[in-house]
Design a protein around this motif. Structure first.
Motif, PDB file in Angstrom:
ATOM      1  N   ILE A 185      73.835  -9.433   5.694  1.00 22.29           N
ATOM      2  CA  ILE A 185      74.011  -8.540   6.832  1.00 22.29           C
ATOM      3  C   ILE A 185      75.107  -9.113   7.726  1.00 22.29           C
ATOM      4  O   ILE A 185      75.470 -10.292   7.609  1.00 22.29           O
ATOM      5  N   SER A 214      73.221  -7.124  -2.748  1.00 25.18           N
ATOM      6  CA  SER A 214      73.389  -6.575  -1.406  1.00 25.18           C
ATOM      7  C   SER A 214      74.866  -6.463  -1.061  1.00 25.18           C
ATOM      8  O   SER A 214      75.705  -7.197  -1.600  1.00 25.18           O
ATOM      9  N   CYS A 263      77.407  -5.445   2.627  1.00 24.47           N
ATOM     10  CA  CYS A 263      77.415  -5.081   4.045  1.00 24.47           C
ATOM     11  C   CYS A 263      78.846  -4.971   4.535  1.00 24.47           C
ATOM     12  O   CYS A 263      79.786  -5.486   3.922  1.00 24.47           O
TER      13      CYS A 263
END
Length: 637
Positions: free
Chosen positions: A47, A315, A317
């Protein structure tokens, strides 16, 4: 398109705050990865929050960076896998397996928060200032929890015996939060169980509206531009990953199939384009899979902007200076323009295993097997500082892997053995074949200052090869079938450990390294496929499969040590050595553990420090050096 090099040499540096003589205490060393930097553990979530990138992953990994290039590791005091992280403007929460909840007010100092359930946390997000977390625990299913501070939690959705949820992700779009996954529910009218994908939506994190969809049994991620929702799932008939679209979340239609044997793990929208990452499909049986970063300007037409082999993305971001994608084995890719992705950190190029290491002549030397496209080849790397590594020049036409390396101080030479080869070097970079009648498979070599003995097998028979000058070697093949795996020397005696053809443990003894006799053992049930032997403090110590231990002072009379409780859950000891008053080694269970003992009976076992299979550890008087699966190299002070 970025194609991943097969580059899985891992280097970790950890610092022990105690002197080596205190290793018998129950220590939990702090580890620092150097290569691949910043970690070799799987990264499960990235993130961008409070001006920094944060990455969390396996074995309690939490990292932070301002630019995605220089990273700082944070102490978490847990070996649990961390699956997600979120920031509500005041507090960070990181969640993971085993009901792990970690809290930080500055992103640097992390403390564990007690939690009243025993679920595995899958994801965490923030809505209206509150933390929302989802769990997925087999077979009871998943729940949705909410908290304002990470300390006190309420429950918004809970699985029941008639309705079991399997949540996969939390996606925030505007002022709404969506929990995606699947649901199994009992149809009382038809008397059977049904499965469907679900999206649970909320504006406050406490009250959710649940919608079920028959088009896919599971949804993984959701994002939206001005007009279109884009969702990922899989086709129930083909078991292929799919992308779906909807204008209002009422009805979805399939718009694309995920590339190869993958699913789309996560989708984000940056205000102008969609980006998606893929992971290996749970229905894929392939040993290797290509995974991708996908891009779309409309959500309908997609193309790949990056590709990696053998690893998978977990992931992605958007940060202040571009995009960051991360995944298995510490994979990190960065892009400043959303088109060109690159590796912001350095790593050596090796795809295979490292089996053994040593330190001599002010150099660290590691050996193993490279299983890249050129086939199974021996490989050796050398380094003076553990940061810059050079690949050694080996003789041509060598095939297979190298198993053990040993430095003989008398002759000033490194010896490495494995498969059907024995090679030597004076500088660790230029190696030559030792001209001798090689035994068919070498497993170990040991030098006592006046003689070197290599052990292994010739066909189905144990074999020993000895030399008192490093040039002329004598071979002794025993008549009884078996294999020799490990050898050591002490008290004027050579002792070797291995197995019979049926796998049972076998130990041999010799006074000259040439003539060998087997010895009687206190148990006939022990197996010897992974037998390791070390000498120190006047005793020989042998480890076997199942982490059983035997000791002897003369190599003839052996005592079976009562198995320590701490080793019950660790069925394998792949490495065993002795230095400065302590036996030490590695134990493997679900991960790697460092073990140490003063007497061979009472053992200290560290917390799990890596999910990788670590195969060997040595101590040179100042530093540890460990090597293992996927090319792992570890240093420790």
């Amino acid at each position: 398109m970025l194609k991943k090099e097969k580059n899985l040499i891992f280097i970790l540096v950890f610092t022990l705050t105690f002197q080596f003589r205190f290793l018998s205490l129950d220590l939990s060393p702090s580890w620092q990865w150097v290569n691949p930097y910043p970690t070799g553990e799987d990264i499960n979530k990235v993130i961008f929050a409070d001006g920094k990138y944060y990455a969390v992953g396996n074995c309690g990994t939490i990292l932070s960076s301002y630019d995605g290039k220089i990273w700082e590791k944070h102490l978490t005091n847990t070996s649990a896998d961390i699956n997600s992280i979120a920031f509500n403007g005041q507090v960070f929460l990181a969640v993971g397996n085993g009901a792990t909840v970690l809290r930080s007010f500055d992103g640097f100092v992390w403390n564990k928060v007690s939690f009243f359930e025993s679920d595995n946390f899958i994801d965490i997000s923030v809505i209206d200032g509150k933390f929302i977390a989802i769990t997925d625990t087999f077979p009871t299913g998943g729940n949705i929890y909410f908290s304002s501070d990470g300390n006190l939690w309420g429950i918004a959705i809970k699985s029941t015996s008639d309705e079991i949820f399997y949540f996969r992700s939390l996606c925030k779009i505007g002022s709404n939060l969506y929990a995606l996954g699947g649901c199994s529910f009992y149809d009382s009218q038809n008397g059977n169980w049904k499965q469907s994908a679900v999206i649970a939506s909320s504006v406050d994190g406490e009250n959710f509206e649940i919608k079920e969809y028959d088009l896919s049994p599971m949804f993984y991620s959701l994002s939206k531009n001005e007009n279109l929702f884009v969702c990922s799932g899989y086709n129930n008939e083909t078991l292929k990953g799919i992308l779906l679209s909807s204008s209002n979340l009422e009805n979805f239609e399939i718009i694309a199939q995920s590339p190869g044997e993958t699913i789309v793990k996560e989708i984000i929208y940056n205000g102008s384009n969609f980006y998606a990452i893929t992971s290996k499909s749970p229905f894929s049986f392939s040993s290797s899979t290509e995974n991708y970063i996908l891009k779309s300007d409309s959500g309908l037409n997609w193309w790949a902007v990056a590709e990696i082999e053998n690893d998978e993305f977990r992931s992605i971001c958007k940060g202040k200076d571009g995009f960051l994608a991360a995944g298995s084995y510490g994979t990190i890719l960065k892009s400043e323009d959303g088109e060109n992705f690159f590796r912001p950190t350095f790593s050596l190029k090796l795809y295979g295993w490292l089996y053994s290491s040593t330190y001599a002549k002010n150099k660290y030397v590691v050996i193993g097997t490279d299983i890249s496209e050129s086939g199974w080849k021996p490989i050796i790397y050398s380094s003076g500082d553990g940061i810059e590594w050079k690949k050694a020049n080996l003789p041509e036409n060598l095939y297979g892997g190298l198993e053990k390396i040993f430095f003989d101080e008398q002759w000033g030479k490194f010896f490495a053995v494995g498969s059907s080869m024995m090679i030597s070097s004076e500088d660790s970079l230029i190696w030559a074949t030792v001209n001798c009648n090689n035994i068919s498979n070498y497993n170990d070599i040991f030098c006592n200052g006046t003689m070197c003995v290599a052990v292994g097998s010739m066909g189905d028979y144990p074999a020993f090869q000895a030399s008192n000058d490093g040039v002329n070697w004598k071979i002794k093949k025993l008549d009884k079938s078996g294999k020799v795996h490990s050898i050591s020397y002490g008290n004027g005696i050579w002792v070797a450990a291995g197995q019979k053809l049926n796998g049972k443990l076998k130990i041999w003894r010799s006074t000259d390294g040439i003539k060998w006799k087997k010895v009687a053992l206190p148990s006939k049930k022990l197996t010897g496929q992974t037998a390791r032997i070390a000498f120190g403090g006047g005793i020989f110590l042998v480890s076997t499969e199942g982490s059983y231990l035997l000791k002897s002072e003369n190599g003839s009379d052996w005592i079976l040590i009562e198995k320590p409780d701490k080793l019950n859950a660790l069925p394998l000891i792949p490495s065993l050595s002795y230095k400065e008053g302590l036996f030490y080694g590695l134990a493997q269970g679900n991960g790697a553990h460092f073990i140490s003992s003063e007497n061979g009976a009472e053992w200290a076992v560290s917390n799990e420090f890596s999910k990788l299979f670590i195969l060997d550890v040595k101590f040179d008087g100042e530093k540890f050096i460990s090597v293992g699966d996927a090319g792992a190299i570890l240093f420790g002070n």
